[in-house]
Design an enzyme around this catalytic site. Structure first.
Site, short mmCIF file in Angstrom:
data_model
loop_
_atom_site.label_atom_id
_atom_site.label_comp_id
_atom_site.label_asym_id
_atom_site.label_seq_id
_atom_site.Cartn_x
_atom_site.Cartn_y
_atom_site.Cartn_z
N HIS A 75 49.03 -61.90 -33.46
CA HIS A 75 48.78 -60.60 -34.13
C HIS A 75 49.86 -60.25 -35.03
CE1 HIS A 75 51.77 -58.83 -31.65
NE2 HIS A 75 51.09 -59.25 -30.43
P1 TYD Z 1 50.36 -57.64 -26.49
O1 TYD Z 1 51.32 -57.13 -27.35
O2 TYD Z 1 48.90 -58.13 -27.26
O3 TYD Z 1 51.02 -59.10 -25.80
P2 TYD Z 1 51.84 -60.18 -26.63
O4 TYD Z 1 52.03 -59.86 -27.95
O5 TYD Z 1 53.20 -60.41 -26.14
O6 TYD Z 1 50.86 -61.44 -26.49
O7 TYD Z 1 50.29 -56.75 -25.20
C1 TYD Z 1 49.62 -57.38 -24.06
C2 TYD Z 1 49.12 -56.19 -23.23
O8 TYD Z 1 50.29 -55.36 -22.81
C3 TYD Z 1 48.31 -55.10 -24.09
O9 TYD Z 1 47.23 -54.73 -23.44
C4 TYD Z 1 49.16 -53.76 -24.11
C5 TYD Z 1 50.23 -54.02 -22.95
N1 TYD Z 1 51.74 -53.84 -23.77
C6 TYD Z 1 52.07 -52.35 -23.37
O10 TYD Z 1 51.67 -51.61 -22.50
N2 TYD Z 1 53.28 -52.05 -23.73
C7 TYD Z 1 54.10 -52.91 -24.62
O11 TYD Z 1 55.21 -52.56 -25.10
C8 TYD Z 1 53.40 -54.06 -24.97
C9 TYD Z 1 54.20 -55.06 -25.90
C10 TYD Z 1 52.28 -54.51 -24.62
#
Ligand code: TYD
Length: 133
Positions: free
Chosen positions: A49
């Site tokens: 993303h």
């Molecule tokens: P995401 O940012 O999509 O994960 P990555 O980029 O590391 O693969 O986040 C995954 C899930 O975790 C998303 O549903 C929301 C939650 N999340 C939080 O609640 N707080 C945070 O600071 C982060 C980074 C994610």
């Protein structure tokens, strides 16, 4: 600004080494949030993303992984495998974290608190927005 490796101070000590970062000396933004990624099963990837506004700094505190950065036109791979440097990623760069080693630990600091509306999770939408910049 473009993604770049930021080298961190390394205080060598026979009792064990120490590194740090602080704003504004090493980090170009003030930290609003810290999170970490761990227990990644072999072959899995994270990220995939971009952020409209948010900037991040990513360190491999333990082990190694690759960060693939895309600016909408081309991609670049950064391999992180030491705890004394990290990758600064400005807003509007697609990122994918992959090739995690066993027991690797990714530490990520951001200049914003968690905000789902800042995410761009569709690569075609990201490319469109990146080209409009
Ligand atoms: P995401 O940012 O999509 O994960 P990555 O980029 O590391 O693969 O986040 C995954 C899930 O975790 C998303 O549903 C929301 C939650 N999340 C939080 O609640 N707080 C945070 O600071 C982060 C980074 C994610």
């Amino acid at each position: 600004m473009i993604p770049r490796i930021i080298n961190l101070p390394k205080i060598l000590d026979k009792r064990g080494n120490l590194s740090f970062f602080e704003h504004p000396n090493q980090l170009p933004f003030e930290i609003a949030r810290t999170y970490w990624i761990y227990d990644v099963p072999g072959g899995e990837s994270r990220g995939s993303h971009a952020f409209k506004q948010q900037q991040e700094f990513i360190i491999a505190l333990s082990g190694s992984f690759d960060v693939i950065i895309h600016n909408g036109k081309e991609e670049k791979k950064f391999s992180l495998n030491r705890s004394y440097y990290g990758l600064y990623i400005p807003n509007m760069y697609w990122r994918k974290l992959e090739n995690f080693s066993t027991n690797s630990l990714a530490l990520i600091v951001s200049d914003q608190t968690y905000n789902e509306s800042d995410y761009i999770r569709d690569f075609d939408e990201f490319k469109k927005l990146a080209h409009e910049k």
